[in-house]
Write a protein that holds these residues in place. Structure first.
Motif, PDB file in Angstrom:
ATOM      1  N   ALA A 104      47.430  49.963 -23.689  1.00  0.00           N
ATOM      2  CA  ALA A 104      48.060  50.870 -22.726  1.00  0.00           C
ATOM      3  C   ALA A 104      47.141  51.154 -21.547  1.00  0.00           C
ATOM      4  O   ALA A 104      47.580  51.201 -20.397  1.00  0.00           O
ATOM      5  CB  ALA A 104      48.454  52.174 -23.406  1.00  0.00           C
ATOM      6  N   VAL A 105      45.862  51.345 -21.844  1.00  0.00           N
ATOM      7  CA  VAL A 105      44.894  51.624 -20.783  1.00  0.00           C
ATOM      8  C   VAL A 105      44.657  50.372 -19.942  1.00  0.00           C
ATOM      9  O   VAL A 105      44.752  50.402 -18.713  1.00  0.00           O
ATOM     10  CB  VAL A 105      43.565  52.155 -21.379  1.00  0.00           C
ATOM     11  CG1 VAL A 105      42.494  52.273 -20.313  1.00  0.00           C
ATOM     12  CG2 VAL A 105      43.799  53.509 -22.053  1.00  0.00           C
ATOM     13  N   GLU A 106      44.353  49.265 -20.613  1.00  0.00           N
ATOM     14  CA  GLU A 106      44.071  48.029 -19.889  1.00  0.00           C
ATOM     15  C   GLU A 106      45.293  47.529 -19.114  1.00  0.00           C
ATOM     16  O   GLU A 106      45.157  46.973 -18.024  1.00  0.00           O
ATOM     17  CB  GLU A 106      43.588  46.942 -20.851  1.00  0.00           C
ATOM     18  CG  GLU A 106      42.193  47.195 -21.352  1.00  0.00           C
ATOM     19  CD  GLU A 106      41.687  46.109 -22.290  1.00  0.00           C
ATOM     20  OE1 GLU A 106      42.369  45.072 -22.458  1.00  0.00           O
ATOM     21  OE2 GLU A 106      40.597  46.301 -22.838  1.00  0.00           O
ATOM     22  N   GLY A 107      46.486  47.735 -19.693  1.00  0.00           N
ATOM     23  CA  GLY A 107      47.713  47.299 -19.035  1.00  0.00           C
ATOM     24  C   GLY A 107      48.216  48.262 -17.973  1.00  0.00           C
ATOM     25  O   GLY A 107      49.213  47.988 -17.321  1.00  0.00           O
ATOM     26  N   ARG A 108      47.532  49.385 -17.835  1.00  0.00           N
ATOM     27  CA  ARG A 108      47.903  50.388 -16.837  1.00  0.00           C
ATOM     28  C   ARG A 108      49.412  50.689 -16.914  1.00  0.00           C
ATOM     29  O   ARG A 108      50.117  50.676 -15.915  1.00  0.00           O
ATOM     30  CB  ARG A 108      47.478  49.931 -15.453  1.00  0.00           C
ATOM     31  CG  ARG A 108      45.964  49.660 -15.378  1.00  0.00           C
ATOM     32  CD  ARG A 108      45.553  49.007 -14.080  1.00  0.00           C
ATOM     33  NE  ARG A 108      45.564  49.950 -12.984  1.00  0.00           N
ATOM     34  CZ  ARG A 108      44.481  50.507 -12.463  1.00  0.00           C
ATOM     35  NH1 ARG A 108      43.301  50.211 -12.945  1.00  0.00           N
ATOM     36  NH2 ARG A 108      44.584  51.346 -11.472  1.00  0.00           N
ATOM     37  N   TYR A 109      49.839  50.990 -18.117  1.00  0.00           N
ATOM     38  CA  TYR A 109      51.260  51.218 -18.375  1.00  0.00           C
ATOM     39  C   TYR A 109      51.886  52.216 -17.407  1.00  0.00           C
ATOM     40  O   TYR A 109      53.004  52.004 -16.935  1.00  0.00           O
ATOM     41  CB  TYR A 109      51.464  51.718 -19.805  1.00  0.00           C
ATOM     42  CG  TYR A 109      51.327  50.703 -20.914  1.00  0.00           C
ATOM     43  CD1 TYR A 109      50.998  49.369 -20.687  1.00  0.00           C
ATOM     44  CD2 TYR A 109      51.529  51.096 -22.230  1.00  0.00           C
ATOM     45  CE1 TYR A 109      50.881  48.467 -21.733  1.00  0.00           C
ATOM     46  CE2 TYR A 109      51.419  50.207 -23.284  1.00  0.00           C
ATOM     47  CZ  TYR A 109      51.095  48.894 -23.030  1.00  0.00           C
ATOM     48  OH  TYR A 109      50.989  48.012 -24.073  1.00  0.00           O
ATOM     49  N   ALA A 110      51.198  53.296 -17.133  1.00  0.00           N
ATOM     50  CA  ALA A 110      51.768  54.356 -16.290  1.00  0.00           C
ATOM     51  C   ALA A 110      51.968  53.925 -14.845  1.00  0.00           C
ATOM     52  O   ALA A 110      52.698  54.582 -14.101  1.00  0.00           O
ATOM     53  CB  ALA A 110      50.877  55.597 -16.340  1.00  0.00           C
ATOM     54  N   GLU A 111      51.343  52.815 -14.442  1.00  0.00           N
ATOM     55  CA  GLU A 111      51.422  52.362 -13.052  1.00  0.00           C
ATOM     56  C   GLU A 111      52.393  51.204 -12.852  1.00  0.00           C
ATOM     57  O   GLU A 111      52.538  50.712 -11.728  1.00  0.00           O
ATOM     58  CB  GLU A 111      50.020  51.962 -12.579  1.00  0.00           C
ATOM     59  CG  GLU A 111      49.041  53.120 -12.619  1.00  0.00           C
ATOM     60  CD  GLU A 111      47.617  52.675 -12.338  1.00  0.00           C
ATOM     61  OE1 GLU A 111      47.432  51.690 -11.601  1.00  0.00           O
ATOM     62  OE2 GLU A 111      46.699  53.326 -12.868  1.00  0.00           O
ATOM     63  N   GLN A 112      53.045  50.779 -13.904  1.00  0.00           N
ATOM     64  CA  GLN A 112      53.936  49.628 -13.786  1.00  0.00           C
ATOM     65  C   GLN A 112      55.287  50.020 -13.180  1.00  0.00           C
ATOM     66  O   GLN A 112      55.659  51.195 -13.150  1.00  0.00           O
ATOM     67  CB  GLN A 112      54.087  48.959 -15.144  1.00  0.00           C
ATOM     68  CG  GLN A 112      52.758  48.360 -15.597  1.00  0.00           C
ATOM     69  CD  GLN A 112      52.886  47.418 -16.756  1.00  0.00           C
ATOM     70  OE1 GLN A 112      53.909  46.787 -16.965  1.00  0.00           O
ATOM     71  NE2 GLN A 112      51.810  47.296 -17.525  1.00  0.00           N
ATOM     72  N   ASP A 113      55.995  49.036 -12.692  1.00  0.00           N
ATOM     73  CA  ASP A 113      57.302  49.227 -12.060  1.00  0.00           C
ATOM     74  C   ASP A 113      58.384  49.272 -13.148  1.00  0.00           C
ATOM     75  O   ASP A 113      58.560  48.289 -13.871  1.00  0.00           O
ATOM     76  CB  ASP A 113      57.560  48.068 -11.095  1.00  0.00           C
ATOM     77  CG  ASP A 113      58.938  48.077 -10.473  1.00  0.00           C
ATOM     78  OD1 ASP A 113      59.681  49.069 -10.637  1.00  0.00           O
ATOM     79  OD2 ASP A 113      59.276  47.080  -9.818  1.00  0.00           O
TER      80      ASP A 113
END
Length: 174
Positions: A104-113
């Motif tokens: 979740a951190v590495e994938g930057r989940y909160a910043e995805q479209d």
């Protein structure tokens, strides 16, 4: 970081033995042959949830947003697709560790479209549905081991997977 989620360290394999009191799913009642239809049925629910105006907002700082849960589920689809593939092509494989919190951190989940995540989730779900549909009658009992030693058959891995998705649909009220 104030928006950090406390890592989930629970051993969720208990859901293979009893109904989940939170989401209500009795994973043991899920049959392998039903997984393709179930996976395909969950996609539209995620698409609808991701279209909500508040899909990117966390309800509380310590709880993922709909977007973050959807990214996680998309990655669960990809991870379980690979695990099922290994189980039907190798003898009793041991799966690489997958740290969902690190992902979740590495994938930057909160910043995805959200719209892109919806498309990716549906595509990953369709691929996994096809993978489950291709499992032969004699392959549902093939085995694999999680890196922590938890043993699964293809069918119990599918049941465990089903709980993960249903539980997160419950988490986001979808």
């Amino acid at each position: 970081m104030s928006d950090a989620i406390e890592p989930d360290t629970k051993d969720w394999t208990w859901v293979l033995r009893e109904r989940c009191p939170e989401c209500g799913l009795d994973s043991a009642a899920v049959e392998g042959r039903d997984l393709p239809a179930l996976v395909r049925g969950w996609g539209p629910r995620w698409v609808t949830a991701l279209a909500r105006p508040d899909a990117t907002r966390r309800p509380r700082p310590e709880v993922w947003s709909v977007l973050e849960y959807a990214c996680h589920v998309r990655d669960v689809y990809l991870t379980f697709d690979e695990r099922v593939r290994l189980m039907v092509t190798e003898h009793a494989p041991t799966f690489a560790n997958w740290d969902q919190d690190e992902a979740a951190v590495e994938g930057r989940y909160a910043e995805q479209d959200p719209a892109l995540v919806a498309d990716e989730l549906v595509a990953a779900g369709e691929h996994l549905a096809e993978r489950f549909a291709a499992v032969g009658p004699d392959e549902w009992s093939r085995t694999g081991l999680r890196s922590n030693g938890s043993a699964f058959t293809v069918e119990t891995l599918g049941q465990y997977f089903a709980h993960d998705v249903v539980h997160h649909l419950h988490d986001v009220s979808a």
